[in-house]
Design an enzyme around this catalytic site. Structure first.
Site, mmCIF file in Angstrom:
data_model
loop_
_atom_site.group_PDB
_atom_site.id
_atom_site.type_symbol
_atom_site.label_atom_id
_atom_site.label_comp_id
_atom_site.label_asym_id
_atom_site.label_seq_id
_atom_site.Cartn_x
_atom_site.Cartn_y
_atom_site.Cartn_z
ATOM 1 N N ASP A 139 -3.236 45.031 33.293
ATOM 2 C CA ASP A 139 -2.318 44.772 32.250
ATOM 3 C C ASP A 139 -2.288 43.600 31.285
ATOM 4 O O ASP A 139 -3.130 43.076 31.124
ATOM 5 C CB ASP A 139 -0.825 43.183 33.118
ATOM 6 C CG ASP A 139 0.079 44.579 34.747
ATOM 7 O OD1 ASP A 139 -0.688 45.941 34.510
ATOM 8 O OD2 ASP A 139 0.080 44.025 35.566
ATOM 9 N N ARG A 186 -0.461 51.979 27.701
ATOM 10 C CA ARG A 186 0.535 51.602 27.966
ATOM 11 C C ARG A 186 1.608 50.602 27.072
ATOM 12 O O ARG A 186 1.238 49.845 27.098
ATOM 13 C CB ARG A 186 1.329 51.283 29.392
ATOM 14 C CG ARG A 186 2.243 50.557 29.724
ATOM 15 C CD ARG A 186 2.185 49.566 30.655
ATOM 16 N NE ARG A 186 1.287 49.673 32.109
ATOM 17 C CZ ARG A 186 0.621 48.812 32.717
ATOM 18 N NH1 ARG A 186 0.721 47.596 32.598
ATOM 19 N NH2 ARG A 186 0.232 49.274 34.171
#
Ligand code: FAD
Length: 308
Positions: A132, A182
């Site tokens: 992340d 992402r």
């Protein structure tokens, strides 16, 4: 940034408010909308149900601000065991982690070591490890960590935030690695010196960066993942992929558990690869405030939960 969003993000950073709210039953009921439960088992049961509907998943254990490397090692051990459980249950589930949970603030070298162990476990068990992206102070170090795990397992992925001015350059520098990126809009409270303050500009940046990623994918430079619930944006990106000759499966769409579930299913029926990120864990307060800040109208669900 709207007043509602600012207040919710401030609440996310206030330990007293976190303690007051997260112990209340109404809050636990409200958070269920976004989280199937607090344990790994709860998350994997939800993953199994989604897999039956042709939707693969990612899992992440919630938690922030560890204070020593012992806690980071406990997080590493938790995920090492999670990879084995995922394999034992035959699940197509990947794992997404936060560098602050794995000691980036305490020691970059130790954090890198833990991530390398996790990427090796992901490879061994047929899963994949995602990193992340947290607030802007971590971006350089997080990209550096990503390079290290990509060398261990080619399937490793990294989140990149469209609200940061720097992201176009970061993507350009990463494309040679054939990365799994992402793309997300960005969830933190950032100063205007580093990030677009207006949502409209963030949306425009997301689309521009999508084209950059798809153009790379068309040349064999990686697999773009679009992490957004913005369905009209997703539709425009799918059309662009077609135009650039990137076939279904050459990119993916990732969304959070409990958000736009109907639309996720519809995209799967149309042949798109859609994955759902499932969160679990007891440290859900900060994360939940960020979800509310994304859509202050969600406060309505909290009110309903208070009513019982
Ligand atoms: C798979 C995935 C991984 C992510 N990883 C990161 C990360 O590593 N780092 C990071 O900074 N951020 C991450 N995010 C969060 C992201 O940055 C955004 O904050 C979040 O996705 C909301 O923006 P949106 O793209 O959905 O668009 P928006 O324009 O905010 O929303 C689009 C539509 O979705 C609906 N929607 C959005 N959020 C919610 C919600 N919480 N509840 C109900 N409806 C909602 C809106 O109402 C709107 O209709 C991730 C998001 C996803 C989906």
């Amino acid at each position: 940034m709207s007043l509602g969003r600012t207040l919710l993000l401030k609440a996310a950073d206030t330990p007293w408010i976190a303690k007051q709210i997260s112990e209340r039953a109404f809050a636990k009921r409200a958070v269920r909308r976004f989280m199937p439960g607090e344990t790994l088992d709860d998350a994997l049961a939800a993953a199994k149900a989604l897999q039956a509907e042709r939707q693969d998943t990612l899992i992440t254990q919630l938690g922030e601000a560890i204070v020593d490397l012992g806690q980071a090692e406990a997080v590493r051990d938790h995920y090492l065991a999670a990879f084995e459980t995922i394999k034992a249950r035959g699940l197509a589930t990947h794992v997404s982690v936060k560098p602050t949970q794995l000691g980036i603030d305490q020691s970059l070298d130790h954090c890198r070591g833990y991530l390398i162990e996790l990427a090796a476990a992901a490879k061994r068990t047929g899963s994949a490890l995602w990193i992340d992206m947290e607030d802007h102070r971590y971006v350089d170090r997080t990209i550096d960590l990503y390079r290290s795990i990509k060398a261990v397992d080619d399937r490793s992925g990294l989140a990149v935030q469209a609200y940061l001015y720097r992201s176009a350059k970061d993507i350009d520098a990463l494309l040679d690695l054939a990365p799994w990126i992402r793309l997300v809009k960005g969830a933190y409270r950032e100063p205007p010196s580093v990030a677009y303050p207006a949502k409209r500009d963030v949306d425009l940046s997301f689309y521009d960066l999508s084209i950059k990623l798809l153009t790379g994918a068309a040349k064999g430079q990686g697999t773009p993942v679009f992490g957004t619930h913005d369905i009209s944006l997703v539709r425009r990106i799918i059309a662009k992929a077609k135009e650039l000759g990137v076939k279904q499966g050459g990119y993916e769409i990732h969304m959070l558990y409990g958000i736009k579930a109907g639309e996720q299913g519809q995209l799967v029926r149309e042949g798109e690869t859609v994955k759902t990120l499932i969160s679990y864990g007891s440290a859900w307060f900060k994360w939940y405030m960020r979800r509310l800040a994304e859509r202050p109208a969600n406060l309505w669900f909290v009110m309903k939960s208070m009513a019982g």
